[in-house]
Design a protein around this motif. Structure first.
Motif, mmCIF file in Angstrom:
data_model
loop_
_atom_site.group_PDB
_atom_site.id
_atom_site.type_symbol
_atom_site.label_atom_id
_atom_site.label_comp_id
_atom_site.label_asym_id
_atom_site.label_seq_id
_atom_site.Cartn_x
_atom_site.Cartn_y
_atom_site.Cartn_z
ATOM 1 N N LEU A 1 1.078 -1.607 -0.193
ATOM 2 C CA LEU A 1 -0.127 -0.031 0.040
ATOM 3 C C LEU A 1 0.681 1.483 -0.560
ATOM 4 N N ASP B 1 1.341 4.272 -2.962
ATOM 5 C CA ASP B 1 0.821 5.277 -2.179
ATOM 6 C C ASP B 1 2.065 6.576 -3.112
ATOM 7 N N HIS C 1 -2.788 5.105 -11.267
ATOM 8 C CA HIS C 1 -3.582 4.063 -11.277
ATOM 9 C C HIS C 1 -3.853 3.179 -11.703
ATOM 10 N N ASP D 1 -3.245 -0.574 -10.779
ATOM 11 C CA ASP D 1 -4.006 -1.647 -11.060
ATOM 12 C C ASP D 1 -3.718 -2.768 -10.715
ATOM 13 N N HIS E 1 -7.858 1.002 -6.118
ATOM 14 C CA HIS E 1 -8.457 2.313 -4.984
ATOM 15 C C HIS E 1 -9.851 2.185 -5.120
ATOM 16 N N HIS F 1 -12.093 6.740 -4.446
ATOM 17 C CA HIS F 1 -11.125 8.500 -4.155
ATOM 18 C C HIS F 1 -11.626 8.937 -3.294
ATOM 19 N N VAL G 1 -6.322 8.527 -2.069
ATOM 20 C CA VAL G 1 -6.515 7.510 -2.578
ATOM 21 C C VAL G 1 -6.346 6.676 -1.749
ATOM 22 N N TRP H 1 -6.150 2.677 -1.299
ATOM 23 C CA TRP H 1 -5.945 1.302 -1.721
ATOM 24 C C TRP H 1 -5.842 0.124 -0.941
ATOM 25 N N THR I 1 -9.944 -0.909 4.685
ATOM 26 C CA THR I 1 -8.572 -1.952 3.923
ATOM 27 C C THR I 1 -8.614 -3.651 4.930
#
Length: 202
Positions: free
Chosen positions: A13, A17, A23, A27, A34, A36, A43, A45, A113
Motif C-alpha cells: 500500500l 501511495d 492508477h 492496479d 483504489h 478516491h 486515494v 488503496w 482495508t
C-alpha cells in the motif's frame, strides 16, 4: 492454498501511495485497487482478495479468525452458524464505530482495508476449518446472510458497497436518534385535549 509471500500488505500500500496517481499502472501491475476519498483528497488503496493471500499478513489474519471459529464450534455452534455470527459481529462493530466517529471520511480511510482483508480471512478460515479448498470467487456457506458479495470484481464491489455504508453510518445514527427524540417528546395538554375532542366526535 496460498503462495504466501514475505511482502507485507502495508509495504504494498505504501508503494502504491509513493507511485503517485498512475492508477491504471498500479492496479494492473500490483494487484491493488483504489477508491478516491473526495472529502480528503486521498486515494485509498486495497488489495484484491487474490493479492491479499500473497502477502505476509494473510497467514496471521486467517489464524486469528480460525481461532475465533474454533472457540465457537468448540462450544457447540455449527461452523456455518459460527461463521455467520462472526461476520455479523465484526460488521456491526465496524458500523457502530463509524457511526460514532468524529469524521466519517477519515474513519473509512483508516478502516476500509482492514475490514476487507479481515472478512476474506474469515472466509479462508471457514474453508480451512471445513477441510475444503480456499474460496475462489464464491464465499463459504456461512456467508449466505452476509449483505455483500465479497469476491465480485476481485473485491472491488465489496469495497465500494462497504465504503458507502461506512460513510452513511453516522448519518443513519443521527436520523435514528432524531426519530427516537421525537417519539419520546412529551405531548402537550393542548394536543391531548384536541385528540380527546376528535375521539369524542367519532
Amino acid at each position: 492454498m496460498s503462495d504466501s509471500s514475505t511482502i507485507s500488505l502495508s509495504s504494498l500500500l505504501a508503494g502504491a501511495d509513493a507511485a503517485g496517481h498512475d492508477h491504471a499502472v498500479n492496479d494492473r501491475n500490483s494487484g491493488l485497487q483504489h477508491i478516491h476519498n473526495r472529502a480528503t483528497g486521498a486515494v485509498v488503496w486495497f488489495p484484491t482478495w487474490q493479492k491479499f493471500r500473497q502477502t505476509s499478513d494473510w497467514t496471521q489474519a486467517v489464524a486469528g479468525q480460525e481461532a475465533l471459529l474454533t472457540e465457537a464450534t468448540g462450544a457447540g455452534t455449527s461452523l456455518n452458524d459460527a461463521t455467520s455470527t462472526l461476520l455479523a459481529q465484526q460488521l456491526e462493530s465496524l458500523l457502530e464505530r463509524a457511526a460514532g466517529a468524529a469524521d466519517a471520511n477519515e474513519f473509512v480511510q483508516e478502516n476500509l482495508t482492514p475490514h476487507l482483508t479481515g472478512t476474506w480471512a474469515v472466509a479462508d478460515a471457514a474453508a480451512k476449518a471445513a477441510g475444503a479448498e480456499l474460496p475462489h470467487g464464491k464465499a463459504p456457506a456461512g456467508f449466505d446472510d452476509y449483505p455483500y458479495d465479497v469476491y465480485a470484481q476481485d473485491g472491488g464491489a465489496f469495497a465500494t458497497a462497504l465504503w458507502n455504508d461506512i460513510i452513511d453510518a453516522r448519518r443513519n445514527r443521527a436520523l435514528a436518534d432524531e426519530a427516537a427524540r421525537k417519539a419520546l417528546k412529551p405531548v402537550s395538554r393542548k394536543a391531548l385535549k384536541n385528540a380527546a375532542r376528535k375521539a369524542a366526535r367519532r
